[in-house]
Design a protein around this motif. Structure first.
Motif, PDB file in Angstrom:
ATOM      1  N   GLY A   1       0.820  -1.210   0.000  1.00  0.00           N
ATOM      2  CA  GLY A   1       0.000   0.000   0.000  1.00  0.00           C
ATOM      3  C   GLY A   1       0.850   1.255   0.000  1.00  0.00           C
ATOM      4  O   GLY A   1       0.566   2.223  -0.721  1.00  0.00           O
ATOM      5  N   ALA A   2       1.911   1.242   0.802  1.00  0.00           N
ATOM      6  CA  ALA A   2       2.801   2.403   0.829  1.00  0.00           C
ATOM      7  C   ALA A   2       3.513   2.582  -0.503  1.00  0.00           C
ATOM      8  O   ALA A   2       3.729   3.707  -0.974  1.00  0.00           O
ATOM      9  N   ALA A   3       3.891   1.443  -1.123  1.00  0.00           N
ATOM     10  CA  ALA A   3       4.559   1.531  -2.429  1.00  0.00           C
ATOM     11  C   ALA A   3       3.632   2.148  -3.470  1.00  0.00           C
ATOM     12  O   ALA A   3       4.070   2.970  -4.292  1.00  0.00           O
ATOM     13  N   ARG A   4       2.344   1.766  -3.423  1.00  0.00           N
ATOM     14  CA  ARG A   4       1.387   2.363  -4.365  1.00  0.00           C
ATOM     15  C   ARG A   4       1.225   3.861  -4.088  1.00  0.00           C
ATOM     16  O   ARG A   4       1.088   4.659  -5.014  1.00  0.00           O
ATOM     17  N   GLU A   5       1.261   4.242  -2.807  1.00  0.00           N
ATOM     18  CA  GLU A   5       1.138   5.654  -2.456  1.00  0.00           C
ATOM     19  C   GLU A   5       2.339   6.447  -2.993  1.00  0.00           C
ATOM     20  O   GLU A   5       2.192   7.530  -3.560  1.00  0.00           O
ATOM     21  N   PHE A   6       3.546   5.885  -2.825  1.00  0.00           N
ATOM     22  CA  PHE A   6       4.737   6.543  -3.362  1.00  0.00           C
ATOM     23  C   PHE A   6       4.664   6.660  -4.883  1.00  0.00           C
ATOM     24  O   PHE A   6       5.040   7.681  -5.479  1.00  0.00           O
ATOM     25  N   ASP A   7       4.166   5.601  -5.518  1.00  0.00           N
ATOM     26  CA  ASP A   7       4.042   5.627  -6.976  1.00  0.00           C
ATOM     27  C   ASP A   7       3.027   6.683  -7.422  1.00  0.00           C
ATOM     28  O   ASP A   7       3.234   7.378  -8.430  1.00  0.00           O
ATOM     29  N   SER A   8       1.924   6.842  -6.658  1.00  0.00           N
ATOM     30  CA  SER A   8       0.935   7.873  -6.985  1.00  0.00           C
ATOM     31  C   SER A   8       1.529   9.269  -6.854  1.00  0.00           C
ATOM     32  O   SER A   8       1.298  10.142  -7.695  1.00  0.00           O
ATOM     33  N   ILE A   9       2.351   9.474  -5.805  1.00  0.00           N
ATOM     34  CA  ILE A   9       3.001  10.777  -5.625  1.00  0.00           C
ATOM     35  C   ILE A   9       3.943  11.067  -6.778  1.00  0.00           C
ATOM     36  O   ILE A   9       3.974  12.169  -7.333  1.00  0.00           O
ATOM     37  N   GLY A  10       4.727  10.064  -7.179  1.00  0.00           N
ATOM     38  CA  GLY A  10       5.650  10.266  -8.296  1.00  0.00           C
ATOM     39  C   GLY A  10       4.926  10.557  -9.597  1.00  0.00           C
ATOM     40  O   GLY A  10       5.349  11.419 -10.384  1.00  0.00           O
ATOM     41  N   SER A  11       3.806   9.839  -9.833  1.00  0.00           N
ATOM     42  CA  SER A  11       3.038  10.057 -11.063  1.00  0.00           C
ATOM     43  C   SER A  11       2.459  11.472 -11.093  1.00  0.00           C
ATOM     44  O   SER A  11       2.494  12.161 -12.124  1.00  0.00           O
ATOM     45  N   ALA A  12       1.922  11.920  -9.951  1.00  0.00           N
ATOM     46  CA  ALA A  12       1.361  13.275  -9.895  1.00  0.00           C
ATOM     47  C   ALA A  12       2.446  14.325 -10.128  1.00  0.00           C
ATOM     48  O   ALA A  12       2.229  15.325 -10.825  1.00  0.00           O
ATOM     49  N   ALA A  13       3.633  14.110  -9.549  1.00  0.00           N
ATOM     50  CA  ALA A  13       4.724  15.064  -9.748  1.00  0.00           C
ATOM     51  C   ALA A  13       5.153  15.113 -11.204  1.00  0.00           C
ATOM     52  O   ALA A  13       5.383  16.192 -11.772  1.00  0.00           O
TER      53      ALA A  13
END
Length: 396
Positions: free
Chosen positions: A222-234
Motif C-alpha cells: 500500500g505504501a509503495a502504491r502511495e509513493f508511486d501515486s506521488i511520483g506520477s502526480a509530480a
C-alpha cells in the motif's frame, strides 16, 4: 480654466450682438439710400445680413444661407444696381468668414457645392450691370478668388487637423500595444522563472517518491502504491508545466508537436488521482454534448482540477461529489465536499485558486459561485454557456 473660457465666450457673444445691431442700422441706411430697396424688404434684408455674425461660429451653414439669400435678393432687386460692388460690403466680409468656417468644419464636397452656388449667384446678379469703372467678368473673377481662398484655407486646416488626430490615435494605439507586449513578455519571463524554481522541487519529489521503496526497504504494498501515486502526480505536473512553457516560448506554430491541452476526456484520470490521495470522489455527468469547444473543455477541466486541489489541501479525506450537467445551452459544474472526518486540513487562505476559477468562468461569459455549505463543507458551482454540436453523451 473652464470658468475663464466660459467668461470669454460670454463676452464674445455680447460683442457679436452689439456688432450685429450696429450692422443692422448701417445696412438699413445702405439699403434705403444706395440700393433704393422697397421699404417692405428693408428690415428683413437688413436682419438677414446682420444676424449671421452672431450665429456664424456655431451654425456656419445657416449663417451662410441667410447671407446668400439676403445678398442675392439685395443685388437682384436694387433699383439702381450700377455700383462699384453690387453687394453690401460688410456682409460680404462676414460671408467670407462663413465660408472659412464651413471649409474648416464641413466635408470637401460641401465646400465645392457652396462655392458653385456662390459663383452662380454672382453670375445672376452681376449681369444686371455694375459701375462702368469695372466690368462684370472682372467682378466674377474677384468673387471667384475671394470666395475660394477661405474655403481652401479652411479645408487644408481641417485636413491637417484630421491627420494630426489620426496620427495621435495611432500613436496611442501603438503605445497600448507596446505596453501589452511588454506585459506579456514580463509574464512569460516570470512563468519561465517559476518553472525553473518549481520544476527542480517537483523533480526531487518525483525521484524520491519513485525510489523510496527501494531505498527504504520493507515498504508495504500500500505504501509503495502511495509513493508511486506521488511520483506520477509530480511527473504529470512537470509535463503540464513544460507544455505551458513551450507555448510561452514559441513565437510561431513551427517546432515539435505539443500534447493537446486537457479536457473532459481527462476528468477520469483527474478524479482517480484524487482517489489515490485518499479522497473519495463520486462523479455524475448528464446532458453533455458529445463535443465542446476546446476552450470550454479546458476551462471546465481547470475548474474541477482546482476545486479538487482545494479539497485535498483543506479537507483531505472528505467525501466529494463532482457533477456536470447540461441542458443544451448551459453547462453546470458542481464540486461539493463534506467536512473532513475528524477535522484538520489547511485553513482557507487568500490564495488565487478561486480567483482563477472565477476568471475562467467569466472568460466564457458564465459565472462561478463558491462558499461553505450548511453541513460545514465547501461547494463550488460554475455555469458556462455551451453550444451543442453533436448528440448528448451517455449518462455516467
Amino acid at each position: 480654466m473652464s470658468r475663464l473660457t466660459a467668461k470669454w465666450a460670454e463676452v464674445l457673444r455680447i460683442v457679436s450682438w452689439v456688432v450685429a445691431c450696429c450692422m443692422f442700422v448701417l445696412n438699413v441706411g445702405l439699403l434705403v439710400n444706395d440700393f433704393h430697396m422697397p421699404p417692405i424688404l428693408v428690415l428683413p434684408l437688413a436682419a438677414a445680413c446682420s444676424v449671421p455674425i452672431v450665429i456664424c461660429r456655431r451654425q456656419p451653414l445657416a449663417a451662410w444661407g441667410l447671407l446668400y439669400v439676403g445678398m442675392l435678393v439685395t443685388a437682384s432687386l436694387a433699383a439702381q444696381p450700377a455700383l462699384l460692388w453690387p453687394w453690401l460690403a460688410i456682409p460680404s466680409a462676414v460671408y467670407l468668414r462663413a465660408l472659412f468656417v464651413l471649409g474648416l468644419r464641413g466635408p470637401r464636397r460641401q465646400s465645392v457645392g457652396i462655392w458653385g452656388l456662390t459663383m452662380l449667384g454672382g453670375l445672376l446678379t452681376v449681369t444686371r450691370g455694375v459701375s462702368e469703372e469695372i466690368s462684370g467678368p472682372v467682378i466674377l473673377q474677384i468673387v471667384a478668388v475671394l470666395t475660394l481662398i477661405p474655403l481652401v484655407v479652411g479645408d487644408n486646416l481641417r485636413t491637417r487637423r484630421l491627420a494630426q488626430a489620426h496620427a495621435a490615435e495611432q500613436e496611442q494605439i501603438s503605445a497600448v500595444e507596446r505596453a501589452r507586449r511588454e506585459l506579456l513578455e514580463e509574464r512569460a519571463r516570470i512563468a519561465r522563472e517559476m518553472h525553473d524554481v518549481v520544476a527542480h522541487h517537483m523533480s526531487v519529489i518525483a525521484v524520491q517518491a519513485s525510489s523510496a521503496p527501494t531505498r527504504l526497504g520493507g515498504v508495504s504494498a500500500g505504501a509503495a502504491r502511495e509513493f508511486d501515486s506521488i511520483g506520477s502526480a509530480a511527473r504529470e505536473s512537470l509535463a503540464e508545466m513544460r507544455r505551458l512553457l513551450g507555448v510561452l516560448r514559441s513565437d510561431d506554430d513551427s517546432g515539435p508537436p505539443r500534447a493537446p491541452l486537457p479536457g473532459l476526456g481527462q476528468l477520469d484520470a483527474l478524479v482517480e488521482t484524487a482517489r489515490r490521495a485518499g479522497t473519495p470522489v463520486e462523479t455524475a455527468m448528464s446532458g453533455l454534448p458529445a463535443a465542446l469547444p476546446g476552450v470550454t473543455e479546458l476551462a471546465v477541466y481547470r475548474i474541477v482540477q482546482e476545486a479538487l486541489s482545494n479539497v485535498l489541501r483543506h479537507a483531505p479525506g472528505a467525501a466529494t461529489r463532482v457533477a456536470l450537467t447540461g441542458n443544451g445551452t448551459l453547462l453546470r459544474v458542481v464540486v461539493e465536499n463534506d467536512p473532513r472526518p475528524g477535522g484538520g486540513g489547511e485553513p482557507m487562505g487568500a490564495g488565487h485558486g478561486l480567483v482563477g476559477m472565477r476568471e475562467r468562468a467569466d472568460m466564457l461569459g458564465g459565472e462561478l459561485l463558491a462558499g461553505p455549505t450548511p453541513k460545514g463543507g465547501w461547494r463550488v458551482e460554475a455555469t458556462v454557456p455551451v453550444v451543442s454540436v453533436e448528440p448528448e453523451r451517455n449518462q455516467r
